[in-house]
Motif scaffolding. Sequence first.
Motif, PDB file in Angstrom:
ATOM      1  N   ALA A  31       0.815  -1.048   0.038  1.00  0.00           N
ATOM      2  CA  ALA A  31      -0.136   0.246  -0.053  1.00  0.00           C
ATOM      3  C   ALA A  31       0.944   1.185  -0.127  1.00  0.00           C
ATOM      4  O   ALA A  31       1.767   1.465   1.013  1.00  0.00           O
ATOM      5  CB  ALA A  31      -0.922  -0.087   1.275  1.00  0.00           C
ATOM      6  N   PRO A  32       0.585   2.337  -0.883  1.00  0.00           N
ATOM      7  CA  PRO A  32       1.281   3.424  -1.120  1.00  0.00           C
ATOM      8  C   PRO A  32       1.101   4.354   0.218  1.00  0.00           C
ATOM      9  O   PRO A  32       0.224   4.575   0.435  1.00  0.00           O
ATOM     10  CB  PRO A  32       1.160   3.859  -2.297  1.00  0.00           C
ATOM     11  CG  PRO A  32      -0.152   3.350  -2.721  1.00  0.00           C
ATOM     12  CD  PRO A  32      -0.316   2.145  -1.889  1.00  0.00           C
ATOM     13  N   VAL A  33       2.232   4.932   0.825  1.00  0.00           N
ATOM     14  CA  VAL A  33       2.038   5.728   1.808  1.00  0.00           C
ATOM     15  C   VAL A  33       3.191   6.937   1.599  1.00  0.00           C
ATOM     16  O   VAL A  33       4.251   6.474   1.231  1.00  0.00           O
ATOM     17  CB  VAL A  33       2.014   5.221   3.373  1.00  0.00           C
ATOM     18  CG1 VAL A  33       1.120   4.351   3.600  1.00  0.00           C
ATOM     19  CG2 VAL A  33       3.692   4.503   3.567  1.00  0.00           C
ATOM     20  N   SER A  34       2.755   8.133   1.933  1.00  0.00           N
ATOM     21  CA  SER A  34       3.671   9.164   1.762  1.00  0.00           C
ATOM     22  C   SER A  34       4.632   9.158   3.074  1.00  0.00           C
ATOM     23  O   SER A  34       5.944   9.583   2.875  1.00  0.00           O
ATOM     24  CB  SER A  34       2.962  10.433   1.631  1.00  0.00           C
ATOM     25  OG  SER A  34       2.146  10.899   2.503  1.00  0.00           O
ATOM     26  N   ARG A  35       3.975   8.958   4.271  1.00  0.00           N
ATOM     27  CA  ARG A  35       4.844   8.697   5.445  1.00  0.00           C
ATOM     28  C   ARG A  35       4.305   8.018   6.549  1.00  0.00           C
ATOM     29  O   ARG A  35       2.975   8.237   6.427  1.00  0.00           O
ATOM     30  CB  ARG A  35       5.198  10.228   5.977  1.00  0.00           C
ATOM     31  CG  ARG A  35       6.150   9.930   7.067  1.00  0.00           C
ATOM     32  CD  ARG A  35       6.306  11.472   7.832  1.00  0.00           C
ATOM     33  NE  ARG A  35       5.307  12.061   8.387  1.00  0.00           N
ATOM     34  CZ  ARG A  35       5.377  13.215   9.330  1.00  0.00           C
ATOM     35  NH1 ARG A  35       6.454  14.010   9.471  1.00  0.00           N
ATOM     36  NH2 ARG A  35       4.225  13.546   9.854  1.00  0.00           N
ATOM     37  N   VAL A  36       4.868   7.192   7.059  1.00  0.00           N
ATOM     38  CA  VAL A  36       4.416   6.556   8.174  1.00  0.00           C
ATOM     39  C   VAL A  36       5.702   6.300   9.209  1.00  0.00           C
ATOM     40  O   VAL A  36       6.651   5.912   8.953  1.00  0.00           O
ATOM     41  CB  VAL A  36       3.619   5.279   7.876  1.00  0.00           C
ATOM     42  CG1 VAL A  36       4.777   4.071   7.233  1.00  0.00           C
ATOM     43  CG2 VAL A  36       2.789   4.464   9.077  1.00  0.00           C
ATOM     44  N   ARG A  37       5.026   6.394  10.521  1.00  0.00           N
ATOM     45  CA  ARG A  37       6.131   6.035  11.573  1.00  0.00           C
ATOM     46  C   ARG A  37       5.503   5.473  12.620  1.00  0.00           C
ATOM     47  O   ARG A  37       4.500   5.265  12.675  1.00  0.00           O
ATOM     48  CB  ARG A  37       6.440   7.630  12.097  1.00  0.00           C
ATOM     49  CG  ARG A  37       7.023   8.723  11.286  1.00  0.00           C
ATOM     50  CD  ARG A  37       6.832   9.989  11.739  1.00  0.00           C
ATOM     51  NE  ARG A  37       5.498  10.361  12.113  1.00  0.00           N
ATOM     52  CZ  ARG A  37       5.204  11.682  12.509  1.00  0.00           C
ATOM     53  NH1 ARG A  37       6.036  12.453  12.716  1.00  0.00           N
ATOM     54  NH2 ARG A  37       3.709  12.133  12.462  1.00  0.00           N
ATOM     55  N   ALA A  38       6.468   4.858  13.528  1.00  0.00           N
ATOM     56  CA  ALA A  38       5.863   4.055  14.671  1.00  0.00           C
ATOM     57  C   ALA A  38       5.163   5.143  15.423  1.00  0.00           C
ATOM     58  O   ALA A  38       5.687   6.368  15.599  1.00  0.00           O
ATOM     59  CB  ALA A  38       7.195   3.409  15.575  1.00  0.00           C
ATOM     60  N   GLY A  39       3.739   4.786  16.124  1.00  0.00           N
ATOM     61  CA  GLY A  39       3.455   5.914  16.848  1.00  0.00           C
ATOM     62  C   GLY A  39       2.337   6.444  16.214  1.00  0.00           C
ATOM     63  O   GLY A  39       1.394   7.000  16.702  1.00  0.00           O
ATOM     64  N   ASP A  40       2.333   6.647  14.845  1.00  0.00           N
ATOM     65  CA  ASP A  40       1.150   7.070  14.164  1.00  0.00           C
ATOM     66  C   ASP A  40       0.140   5.971  14.351  1.00  0.00           C
ATOM     67  O   ASP A  40       0.024   4.818  14.576  1.00  0.00           O
ATOM     68  CB  ASP A  40       1.636   7.044  12.552  1.00  0.00           C
ATOM     69  CG  ASP A  40       2.626   8.343  12.280  1.00  0.00           C
ATOM     70  OD1 ASP A  40       2.441   9.229  13.107  1.00  0.00           O
ATOM     71  OD2 ASP A  40       3.389   8.263  11.404  1.00  0.00           O
ATOM     72  N   VAL A  41      -1.158   6.489  13.659  1.00  0.00           N
ATOM     73  CA  VAL A  41      -2.362   5.477  13.784  1.00  0.00           C
ATOM     74  C   VAL A  41      -2.895   5.475  12.283  1.00  0.00           C
ATOM     75  O   VAL A  41      -2.933   6.166  11.507  1.00  0.00           O
ATOM     76  CB  VAL A  41      -3.432   6.469  14.612  1.00  0.00           C
ATOM     77  CG1 VAL A  41      -4.963   5.661  14.463  1.00  0.00           C
ATOM     78  CG2 VAL A  41      -2.857   6.310  16.177  1.00  0.00           C
ATOM     79  N   LEU A  42      -3.334   4.012  12.155  1.00  0.00           N
ATOM     80  CA  LEU A  42      -4.037   3.889  10.820  1.00  0.00           C
ATOM     81  C   LEU A  42      -5.659   3.530  10.930  1.00  0.00           C
ATOM     82  O   LEU A  42      -5.727   3.216  11.719  1.00  0.00           O
ATOM     83  CB  LEU A  42      -3.416   2.668  10.248  1.00  0.00           C
ATOM     84  CG  LEU A  42      -1.900   2.487  10.188  1.00  0.00           C
ATOM     85  CD1 LEU A  42      -1.566   1.059   9.484  1.00  0.00           C
ATOM     86  CD2 LEU A  42      -1.080   3.504   9.574  1.00  0.00           C
ATOM     87  N   VAL A  43      -6.090   4.470   9.918  1.00  0.00           N
ATOM     88  CA  VAL A  43      -7.520   4.047  10.009  1.00  0.00           C
ATOM     89  C   VAL A  43      -8.125   3.252   8.742  1.00  0.00           C
ATOM     90  O   VAL A  43      -7.815   3.828   7.502  1.00  0.00           O
ATOM     91  CB  VAL A  43      -8.324   5.518  10.088  1.00  0.00           C
ATOM     92  CG1 VAL A  43      -9.529   5.346   9.991  1.00  0.00           C
ATOM     93  CG2 VAL A  43      -8.110   6.370  11.109  1.00  0.00           C
ATOM     94  N   PHE A  44      -8.555   2.140   9.144  1.00  0.00           N
ATOM     95  CA  PHE A  44      -9.031   1.427   7.974  1.00  0.00           C
ATOM     96  C   PHE A  44     -10.625   1.644   7.758  1.00  0.00           C
ATOM     97  O   PHE A  44     -11.168   1.687   8.804  1.00  0.00           O
ATOM     98  CB  PHE A  44      -8.951  -0.328   8.414  1.00  0.00           C
ATOM     99  CG  PHE A  44      -7.343  -0.595   8.317  1.00  0.00           C
ATOM    100  CD1 PHE A  44      -7.043  -1.136   7.016  1.00  0.00           C
ATOM    101  CD2 PHE A  44      -6.689  -0.613   9.246  1.00  0.00           C
ATOM    102  CE1 PHE A  44      -5.675  -1.511   7.036  1.00  0.00           C
ATOM    103  CE2 PHE A  44      -5.305  -0.863   9.321  1.00  0.00           C
ATOM    104  CZ  PHE A  44      -4.700  -1.461   8.027  1.00  0.00           C
TER     105      PHE A  44
END
Length: 398
Positions: free
Chosen positions: A355-368
């Motif tokens: 899945a393409p993401v522009s930025r993701v870090r540990a501690g971020d939250v994903l919303v499905f």
Amino acid sequence: MDEKLSKLVQDRVGGAQPVCLFAYDLDRLTEHVRTVVASLPPRCRMFYAMKANSGERLLRALAPLVAGFEVASGGELAKARAVGGQIPVIFGGPAKTPAEIEQALRQDVTRLHAESVLELHRISEVATRLGRIAEVLLRVNLAGPFPTATLAMAGRPTQFGIAEELLPEAVDTARRLPGIRLAGFHLHSLSNNLSAPAHLELLDFYRRTVRQWEREFRLEVEVLNAGGGIGVNYADLDEQFDWAHFARGLPAVVDAFPEHCREIDFECGRYLVADCGRYVVEVLDIKRNHGVDFVLVRGGTHHFRLPVSWQHSHPFTVVPVEDWPSSAPRPELRDAAVTVVGELCTPKDVLAREAPVSRVRAGDVLVFSHAGAYGWEISHHDFLSHPHPEHVYYGDSA
Ligand SMILES: *Cc1c(COP(=O)(O)O)cnc(C)c1O
């Protein structure tokens, strides 16, 4: 992401446990279902197929809007009755026990959908013993050939319904048995259909089929149940089932049904509730293995088995969280194609791939998104004994 969900996430970030929840927007739900139901022509009724999600708060929000609930077990019937003793319930399911049939009749279900000749006998026996007559639809597994537009979705061998070639025996049995009144047929034959023209074509095919049976068996069909199966496009969120097209075409198809057919039922699950639910999880770690970028989250397929069950990559968005309360370096990916996995010790615990993401870090939250149907309901919650997610219902209707 709406403001309420955003606040809900902000309130939980940095708490004792990583963020992990299902969030249900009940205003979004009721608005969608109201629109769908209001656009149905006369004779059409929309039931809610409870197996998609039988959460009590959802059922309470839906009860005043739909024609009733479609249930497929004694347990679902109990949930429907807990929400309201008077709510119309239609009862299906491929392997009903005599005890469930008795429960259904005692709790005044509107109709049963019979799936075999033996089941007709069971229903009649129980009904006769209780001094009742059960209204029944025969669920038929159509032989086809189906209209070309719908070919990919229907007519495969399954354990459901009565094979069309056995229909003469089933109709004859239903008419002979004292505890049964045959009201019509039930023809749920597809799942996750994304084409509104195909759905109209299928309904018209049902009409022609049923007309032919009326002549063949010399009967009048009062009720046709056209099942559920209207889909959600998880691969391309901008290309959804065109309900407006379906609603515009429906009156012409319905008008062609004979007058004695007083009711055409739909029993949708996914299409009604998928959109109102979101699965929200915190990123615990990020790592690269054998050339693949993995994003590991609190949660996984033990909460949300839908993507593995349908073998798709589930759509999500990243909610950036600025706080990083650790002295450790914060893992981060930019412009990457990530594989999102859960906390289970199995390589099958995958929610999204490449899945393409522009930025993701540990501690971020994903919303499905679109997690309201066949999510929590179909998952193996206690495999590996991780904590369950929180279930949050919000909106003015909550
Ligand atoms: C699962 C099911 C439904 C609901 O299907 P959706 O694809 O969620 O609309 C309706 N009727 C029967 C008999 C079912 O088994």
